[in-house]
Design a protein around this motif. Structure first.
Motif, PDB file in Angstrom:
ATOM      1  N   ILE A  26      23.546  51.450  28.584  1.00 34.69           N
ATOM      2  CA  ILE A  26      23.194  50.170  27.969  1.00 34.69           C
ATOM      3  C   ILE A  26      24.462  49.314  27.979  1.00 34.69           C
ATOM      4  N   ALA A  27      24.378  48.150  28.591  1.00 37.19           N
ATOM      5  CA  ALA A  27      25.579  47.329  28.799  1.00 37.19           C
ATOM      6  C   ALA A  27      25.894  46.436  27.600  1.00 37.19           C
ATOM      7  N   LEU A  28      27.177  46.398  27.230  1.00 40.89           N
ATOM      8  CA  LEU A  28      27.691  45.347  26.363  1.00 40.89           C
ATOM      9  C   LEU A  28      28.088  44.174  27.240  1.00 40.89           C
ATOM     10  N   LYS A  29      28.434  43.067  26.610  1.00 40.95           N
ATOM     11  CA  LYS A  29      28.734  41.855  27.370  1.00 40.95           C
ATOM     12  C   LYS A  29      30.130  41.339  27.023  1.00 40.95           C
ATOM     13  N   VAL A  30      30.759  40.728  28.020  1.00 39.57           N
ATOM     14  CA  VAL A  30      32.013  40.009  27.811  1.00 39.57           C
ATOM     15  C   VAL A  30      31.769  38.561  28.194  1.00 39.57           C
ATOM     16  N   ILE A  31      32.323  37.632  27.405  1.00 41.08           N
ATOM     17  CA  ILE A  31      31.978  36.221  27.539  1.00 41.08           C
ATOM     18  C   ILE A  31      33.256  35.396  27.673  1.00 41.08           C
ATOM     19  N   PHE A  32      33.361  34.656  28.758  1.00 39.47           N
ATOM     20  CA  PHE A  32      34.420  33.668  28.957  1.00 39.47           C
ATOM     21  C   PHE A  32      33.768  32.285  28.909  1.00 39.47           C
ATOM     22  N   GLY A  33      33.953  31.574  27.811  1.00 38.85           N
ATOM     23  CA  GLY A  33      33.368  30.239  27.722  1.00 38.85           C
ATOM     24  C   GLY A  33      31.856  30.277  27.869  1.00 38.85           C
ATOM     25  N   GLN A  34      31.342  29.654  28.928  1.00 38.73           N
ATOM     26  CA  GLN A  34      29.909  29.608  29.183  1.00 38.73           C
ATOM     27  C   GLN A  34      29.435  30.751  30.086  1.00 38.73           C
ATOM     28  N   ASP A  35      30.358  31.586  30.511  1.00 36.81           N
ATOM     29  CA  ASP A  35      30.019  32.658  31.451  1.00 36.81           C
ATOM     30  C   ASP A  35      29.881  33.989  30.728  1.00 36.81           C
ATOM     31  N   TYR A  49      40.508  41.236  34.611  1.00 37.19           N
ATOM     32  CA  TYR A  49      41.881  41.195  34.113  1.00 37.19           C
ATOM     33  C   TYR A  49      42.653  39.993  34.659  1.00 37.19           C
ATOM     34  N   GLU A  50      42.307  39.550  35.837  1.00 40.07           N
ATOM     35  CA  GLU A  50      42.936  38.330  36.356  1.00 40.07           C
ATOM     36  C   GLU A  50      42.585  37.142  35.471  1.00 40.07           C
ATOM     37  N   ARG A  51      41.317  37.083  35.066  1.00 44.46           N
ATOM     38  CA  ARG A  51      40.886  35.975  34.208  1.00 44.46           C
ATOM     39  C   ARG A  51      41.465  36.122  32.801  1.00 44.46           C
ATOM     40  N   LEU A  52      41.549  37.359  32.300  1.00 42.91           N
ATOM     41  CA  LEU A  52      42.095  37.599  30.965  1.00 42.91           C
ATOM     42  C   LEU A  52      43.549  37.164  30.870  1.00 42.91           C
ATOM     43  N   PRO A  59      38.431  35.769  25.938  1.00 39.03           N
ATOM     44  CA  PRO A  59      37.037  36.205  25.970  1.00 39.03           C
ATOM     45  C   PRO A  59      36.565  36.722  24.618  1.00 39.03           C
ATOM     46  N   THR A  60      35.272  36.691  24.418  1.00 36.97           N
ATOM     47  CA  THR A  60      34.644  37.365  23.304  1.00 36.97           C
ATOM     48  C   THR A  60      33.734  38.455  23.873  1.00 36.97           C
TER      49      THR A  60
END
Length: 280
Positions: A26-35, A49-52, A59-60
């Protein structure tokens, strides 16, 4: 009647591994802005990690909805099977709560939900422990009880570059994050009763690895019937160095696994971890 094993994506078990092992994820989610990305499915670790580390956005993360579990639980019920569900620590995420709600919605009692009180390599270790018990023919309720016993012996120690990411994500207070604010001070963390705690600090990585070895040595000894796992965020160099230190000092060795997006969002790059079961 089959025993199904279900866990969440913070175990860092890949979809390919899950299929091979007979586990449902069951997947959790990571959120960058609207993505929004489903962990293990929609974004790979290099891109994450590049985006982080770009510094442009923090991210949230988001727990699965009850419906994510319910879809799987309904299949278990329809087949007349039983299930053992192992989730990330309930103090770190609402994932277990979603599973409990889904079980109530499903109205099926033969689904046994276990709070791992851990995550990443710790959750992986408990899932694989449950797999071995299932292979021995144990029933679901007995597997859940045995995993809960093993959970009390689970030890997870981590060294991080900074506590800033954990502070931003609300997993540690700002005052706790000040531990790692001094130059070249490496915070040491542990999961105790499912709660993330700062267990100390060390000046430099070599001293940090030595303190991890001291913490292991102060325990009841490593249960050699179970694996030892090392984890890392972004790159594996520090985890390799930690493994070499523990191998030299204590004869500990084990597999290496990358830490996924959801926990990585809070740990930040440059973290390393060791996980094992203590002797009973």
């Amino acid at each position: 009647m089959a025993v199904r094993l279900i866990t969440d994506s913070t175990s860092d078990i890949t979809p390919a591994e899950a299929q091979r092992l007979g586990i449902e994820l069951i997947a959790l989610k990571v959120i960058f802005g609207q993505d929004t990305y489903r962990e293990g499915e929609d974004i790979d670790m290099a891109a994450f990690y590049e985006r982080l580390t770009s510094g442009k956005e923090q991210p949230t993360t988001s727990q699965p909805a009850p419906d994510d579990f319910l879809t799987v639980f309904e299949r278990v019920k329809a087949a007349g099977d039983s299930a053992v569900v192992l989730t990330i620590s309930s103090t770190l995420s609402g994932t277990m709560q979603s599973a409990v709600i889904a079980r109530e919605m499903c109205g099926y009692e033969d689904i046994h939900i276990v709070d791992s009180r851990s995550a990443i390599t710790g959750l992986r270790l408990l899932v694989e422990y449950a797999l071995r018990l299932r292979a021995q023919g144990m029933e679901a309720a007995a597997i859940a009880a045995a995993v809960e016993e093993a959970r009390e012996r689970l030890r997870l120690y981590a060294v991080v570059d900074t506590l800033e990411y954990l502070c931003r994500g609300g997993r540690l207070s700002r005052s706790a994050a000040m531990v790692g604010s001094l130059l070249n001070v490496k915070p040491l963390l542990t999961l105790q009763d499912g709660t993330l705690n700062v267990m100390g600090k060390a000046r430099g990585l070599h001293a940090a690895y030595a303190k991890v070895a001291e913490a292991v040595r102060a325990g009841k000894g490593v249960d050699e019937t179970c694996p030892i796992y090392f984890g890392y965020t972004m790159t594996d160099g520090k985890a390799q160095a930690l493994r070499e230190r523990l191998r030299a000092d204590l004869g500990m060795d084990g597999g290496m696994y990358p830490v996924g997006c959801v926990v990585g969002a809070h740990a930040g790059p440059g973290a390393c971890v060791v996980t094992f079961l203590e002797k009973a």
